[in-house]
Design an enzyme around this catalytic site. Structure first.
Site, short mmCIF file in Angstrom:
data_model
loop_
_atom_site.label_atom_id
_atom_site.label_comp_id
_atom_site.label_asym_id
_atom_site.label_seq_id
_atom_site.Cartn_x
_atom_site.Cartn_y
_atom_site.Cartn_z
N ASP A 24 0.78 -1.25 0.00
CA ASP A 24 0.00 0.00 0.00
C ASP A 24 0.81 1.30 0.00
OD1 ASP A 24 -1.91 -1.98 0.23
OD2 ASP A 24 -2.75 -1.29 2.12
N LYS A 129 -6.74 -4.83 -2.94
CA LYS A 129 -7.36 -5.56 -1.82
C LYS A 129 -8.38 -4.66 -1.13
CE LYS A 129 -3.52 -4.51 1.34
NZ LYS A 129 -4.22 -3.56 2.20
N CYS A 162 -2.09 -2.49 7.76
CA CYS A 162 -2.09 -3.41 6.62
C CYS A 162 -0.86 -4.31 6.56
CB CYS A 162 -2.25 -2.63 5.33
SG CYS A 162 -3.92 -1.94 5.19
N1 TIU Z 1 -2.63 0.36 4.31
C1 TIU Z 1 -3.08 0.56 5.54
O1 TIU Z 1 -2.37 0.35 6.52
N2 TIU Z 1 -4.38 1.06 5.69
C2 TIU Z 1 -4.77 1.85 6.71
O2 TIU Z 1 -5.95 2.23 6.77
N3 TIU Z 1 -3.83 2.21 7.63
C3 TIU Z 1 -3.98 3.08 8.65
O3 TIU Z 1 -3.05 3.17 9.47
N4 TIU Z 1 -5.06 3.84 8.73
#
Ligand code: TIU
Length: 226
Positions: A24, A129, A162
């Site tokens: 991500d 995802k 994530c």
């Molecule tokens: N990619 C991921 O970690 N999504 C989140 O929403 N992370 C947060 O820390 N908010």
């Protein structure tokens, strides 16, 4: 097997069966005006790891080893976004609302893009995802299994959301997981530290962690061959 100095002890990396997973590294989490900022976070913290993630990608590309990029995002009609996720909290903008980088956390919008410095190259796997973990509703386990991959090196954001969810899911599916400490970051420094500590505790209960320099040193010989 290649020995990588790691925490809590040496990680045995299989050069025939290791993939890099970059979680991500999207504009939505790292640039102002995206989903991360809408949740009230200081997104500037995350940009610090970009050069290290780029070095990690370079290393795997030089070796010719597989690379997986994930993106957290939903379909434009939000049919894959549970109301319990969209309605969480009281942010100024919710998933699907229009912000400065397009609709938050929606596929195809500017915020959905991986940072240009880390952009996937042809042949690399890009997985969208809908959840925090990389296996939920993605088919990724079957893809990795079909390629005979058993070892996963993790990087990306955020460490305790994530990245940790994906690493725990991978651990349960039998992958040997190594998290690169300086190639992952959180909006909350204490949460990153706690995540590294809990991965390492109890004899590496869900895997191993190590700085990029340790992995690089261990793979130097392989690189010479590649
Ligand atoms: N990619 C991921 O970690 N999504 C989140 O929403 N992370 C947060 O820390 N908010």
């Amino acid at each position: 097997m290649i020995d990588v100095q790691a925490n809590p002890y040496t990680y045995n990396l299989d050069p025939e069966a290791t993939a890099l997973v970059v979680i991500d590294m999207q504009r939505d989490f790292i640039e102002p005006g995206g989903f991360g900022a809408a949740l009230g976070n200081d997104v500037a913290r995350l940009a610090a790891i970009v050069p290290t993630v780029a070095r990690l990608l370079d290393l795997f590309r030089r070796l010719g080893w597989p690379i997986v990029h994930t993106r957290e995002a939903h379909l434009p009609d939000l049919s894959d976004c549970p109301p319990s996720k969209r309605l969480r909290g009281d942010p100024p903008l919710r998933i699907g609302d229009v912000g400065p980088m397009g609709r938050l956390l929606v596929r195809g919008e500017p915020g959905h893009q991986i940072l240009p410095e880390l952009a996937p190259k042809p042949g690399e796997l890009v997985v969208d995802k809908p959840g925090k973990g990389m296996f939920w509703a993605t088919g990724l386990h079957e893809t990795l299994e079909a390629r005979g991959l058993t070892h996963l090196v993790f990087a990306g954001v955020t460490t305790e959301v994530c990245v940790q969810t994906s690493m725990r899911e991978a651990n349960d599916r039998g992958y040997a997981c190594l998290l690169i400490e300086d190639a992952t970051e959180s909006y909350f420094p204490a949460f990153k530290a706690a995540t590294l500590a809990m991965i390492q505790a109890q004899g590496g209960i869900v895997g191993w962690t190590t700085p990029f320099a340790s992995l690089h040193a261990a793979l130097a010989k392989e690189e010479g061959r590649g």
